[in-house]
Write a protein that holds these residues in place. Sequence first.
Motif, PDB file in Angstrom:
ATOM      1  N   GLU A 118      13.434  -6.658   5.985  1.00 46.48           N
ATOM      2  CA  GLU A 118      12.254  -6.657   6.601  1.00 46.48           C
ATOM      3  C   GLU A 118      11.202  -7.320   5.817  1.00 46.48           C
ATOM      4  O   GLU A 118      10.523  -8.202   6.264  1.00 46.48           O
ATOM      5  N   LYS A 152       8.729  -2.080  -2.809  1.00 41.01           N
ATOM      6  CA  LYS A 152       9.812  -1.298  -3.100  1.00 41.01           C
ATOM      7  C   LYS A 152      10.345  -0.659  -1.970  1.00 41.01           C
ATOM      8  O   LYS A 152       9.694  -0.197  -0.904  1.00 41.01           O
ATOM      9  N   GLY A 190       0.831  -1.127   0.131  1.00 40.08           N
ATOM     10  CA  GLY A 190      -0.093   0.178  -0.027  1.00 40.08           C
ATOM     11  C   GLY A 190       0.746   1.277   0.225  1.00 40.08           C
ATOM     12  O   GLY A 190       0.138   2.359   0.475  1.00 40.08           O
TER      13      GLY A 190
HETATM   14  P1  NDP Z   1       4.792  -0.443  -1.992  1.00 39.40           P
HETATM   15  O1  NDP Z   1       3.747  -1.083  -1.617  1.00 39.40           O
HETATM   16  O2  NDP Z   1       5.891  -1.327  -2.506  1.00 39.40           O
HETATM   17  O3  NDP Z   1       5.411   0.711  -0.939  1.00 39.40           O
HETATM   18  C1  NDP Z   1       6.810   1.436  -1.034  1.00 39.40           C
HETATM   19  C2  NDP Z   1       6.719   2.529  -0.016  1.00 39.40           C
HETATM   20  O4  NDP Z   1       6.549   2.180   1.199  1.00 39.40           O
HETATM   21  C3  NDP Z   1       7.941   3.299  -0.299  1.00 39.40           C
HETATM   22  O5  NDP Z   1       7.556   4.690  -0.122  1.00 39.40           O
HETATM   23  C4  NDP Z   1       8.778   2.726   0.810  1.00 39.40           C
HETATM   24  O6  NDP Z   1       9.589   3.633   1.240  1.00 39.40           O
HETATM   25  C5  NDP Z   1       7.994   2.379   1.676  1.00 39.40           C
HETATM   26  N1  NDP Z   1       8.026   1.081   2.503  1.00 39.40           N
HETATM   27  C6  NDP Z   1       8.868   0.119   1.947  1.00 39.40           C
HETATM   28  N2  NDP Z   1       8.990  -1.011   2.803  1.00 39.40           N
HETATM   29  C7  NDP Z   1       8.546  -0.394   4.004  1.00 39.40           C
HETATM   30  C8  NDP Z   1       8.316  -1.155   5.298  1.00 39.40           C
HETATM   31  N3  NDP Z   1       8.597  -2.257   5.579  1.00 39.40           N
HETATM   32  N4  NDP Z   1       7.660  -0.245   6.223  1.00 39.40           N
HETATM   33  C9  NDP Z   1       7.319   0.922   6.051  1.00 39.40           C
HETATM   34  N5  NDP Z   1       7.330   1.289   4.723  1.00 39.40           N
HETATM   35  C10 NDP Z   1       8.082   0.678   3.718  1.00 39.40           C
HETATM   36  O7  NDP Z   1       4.563   0.630  -3.314  1.00 39.40           O
HETATM   37  P2  NDP Z   1       5.102   0.939  -4.694  1.00 39.40           P
HETATM   38  O8  NDP Z   1       3.989   1.631  -5.341  1.00 39.40           O
HETATM   39  O9  NDP Z   1       6.368   1.448  -4.670  1.00 39.40           O
HETATM   40  O10 NDP Z   1       4.899  -0.574  -5.470  1.00 39.40           O
HETATM   41  C11 NDP Z   1       6.071  -1.614  -5.531  1.00 39.40           C
HETATM   42  C12 NDP Z   1       6.561  -1.968  -6.885  1.00 39.40           C
HETATM   43  O11 NDP Z   1       5.475  -2.286  -7.742  1.00 39.40           O
HETATM   44  C13 NDP Z   1       7.150  -0.583  -7.552  1.00 39.40           C
HETATM   45  O12 NDP Z   1       8.496  -0.227  -6.932  1.00 39.40           O
HETATM   46  C14 NDP Z   1       7.238  -0.941  -9.024  1.00 39.40           C
HETATM   47  O13 NDP Z   1       8.249  -1.890  -9.181  1.00 39.40           O
HETATM   48  C15 NDP Z   1       5.813  -1.821  -9.216  1.00 39.40           C
HETATM   49  N6  NDP Z   1       4.781  -0.516  -9.507  1.00 39.40           N
HETATM   50  C16 NDP Z   1       3.883  -0.751 -10.712  1.00 39.40           C
HETATM   51  C17 NDP Z   1       3.206  -0.167 -11.131  1.00 39.40           C
HETATM   52  C18 NDP Z   1       2.528  -0.473 -12.626  1.00 39.40           C
HETATM   53  O14 NDP Z   1       1.874   0.338 -13.054  1.00 39.40           O
HETATM   54  N7  NDP Z   1       2.677  -1.723 -13.136  1.00 39.40           N
HETATM   55  C19 NDP Z   1       2.787   1.143 -10.376  1.00 39.40           C
HETATM   56  C20 NDP Z   1       3.390   1.223  -9.141  1.00 39.40           C
HETATM   57  C21 NDP Z   1       4.212   0.349  -8.802  1.00 39.40           C
HETATM   58  P3  NDP Z   1      11.358   3.689   1.208  1.00 39.40           P
HETATM   59  O15 NDP Z   1      11.732   3.392  -0.233  1.00 39.40           O
HETATM   60  O16 NDP Z   1      11.785   4.944   1.819  1.00 39.40           O
HETATM   61  O17 NDP Z   1      11.552   2.405   2.170  1.00 39.40           O
END
Ligand code: NDP
Length: 296
Positions: free
Chosen positions: A251, A242, A195
């Motif tokens: 984690e 991500k 999320g």
């Molecule tokens: P995620 O659900 O993976 O969340 C990522 C966010 O949460 C970042 O802000 C990250 O910050 C933070 N985060 C990561 N791990 C933790 C944790 N354990 N606790 C608290 N916060 C955390 O969202 P995304 O939208 O990035 O989706 C993941 C992947 O999906 C993307 O990187 C991409 O590869 C793909 N994607 C594909 C799309 C499409 O249209 N096909 C659209 C959107 C995403 P930080 O980096 O600072 O840790």
Amino acid sequence: MVKNEQVYTTLNNGVQMPALGLGVFQSSPEQTVGAVESAIAQGYRLIDTAASYFNERQVGEGMRRSGIARADVFLETKIWINDYGYHAALHAFDKSAGKLGVDRLDLLLLHQPLPNRFDLALDAYRALEKLLADGKVRAIGVSNFMPEHLQRLLAETSVVPAVNQIEVHPFFQQTALQRLHAERGILTQAWSPIGGITSYRGGEKRTFDDPILMEIARQHGKSAAQVMLRWHLQEGRSAIPKSTKPARIAENFEVFDFELSGDQIAAIDALDTRVRGGPDPASITLETYGKEIPEA
Ligand code: NDP
């Protein structure tokens, strides 16, 4: 204690894919090399990038720096809408493979359905079929395809996509679309699986703060992020969280050593608001989201 070991899933053409991977959307080029290196060191074997993330070169660099054999990493990327059409999509493969520094991709997706120029999306998909037949990619698929786009694709092309990568997290679950995937042998791969989109877009309700997720996490001595990832895995999805932070990358991979109960899964299923965090795929057009993808 059960050992924390990666789970593999078998795609509809028999190819094995790690279920959990690292996403690199919004990872800057500077952050990406380190994130990929760190993920591989933690045991990740799947990396999801896209031409439109402008960090494919750094994903390749991180992979090489990690010292892992190319065959041991599952590399997934996506073709952006400006490169749709048959010849443009064939060339998009050359651009992505060139930047990543590989001869072959494990999974290549069409990033968006582009419904107002679906003829171009269909021709791009036919290019993916050709790349698959030529052994340049091991599997092909789509992303952000809604039921009507999938139905048309299935009717007008030959290869059933191995994967549809769509927004799925506890607040937006797309259960009807997931059912269609199951009927047609298409793997659901969750983007924003924890999320992130409910958080970095400045939404009022973040998955990370949800009291039910936090309570389930407390019961297992895990975090809300880990509970969400475990939920995807137990429901048979692939997930690509991500992070650019080594501690969070670690984690997010510590999710193979606990099991959610049926009641816990049902409680997470009940969090669905049916409201998407990301843009409606139909609103993504060449006019609104077009951007040139540079040569390798
Ligand atoms: P995620 O659900 O993976 O969340 C990522 C966010 O949460 C970042 O802000 C990250 O910050 C933070 N985060 C990561 N791990 C933790 C944790 N354990 N606790 C608290 N916060 C955390 O969202 P995304 O939208 O990035 O989706 C993941 C992947 O999906 C993307 O990187 C991409 O590869 C793909 N994607 C594909 C799309 C499409 O249209 N096909 C659209 C959107 C995403 P930080 O980096 O600072 O840790």
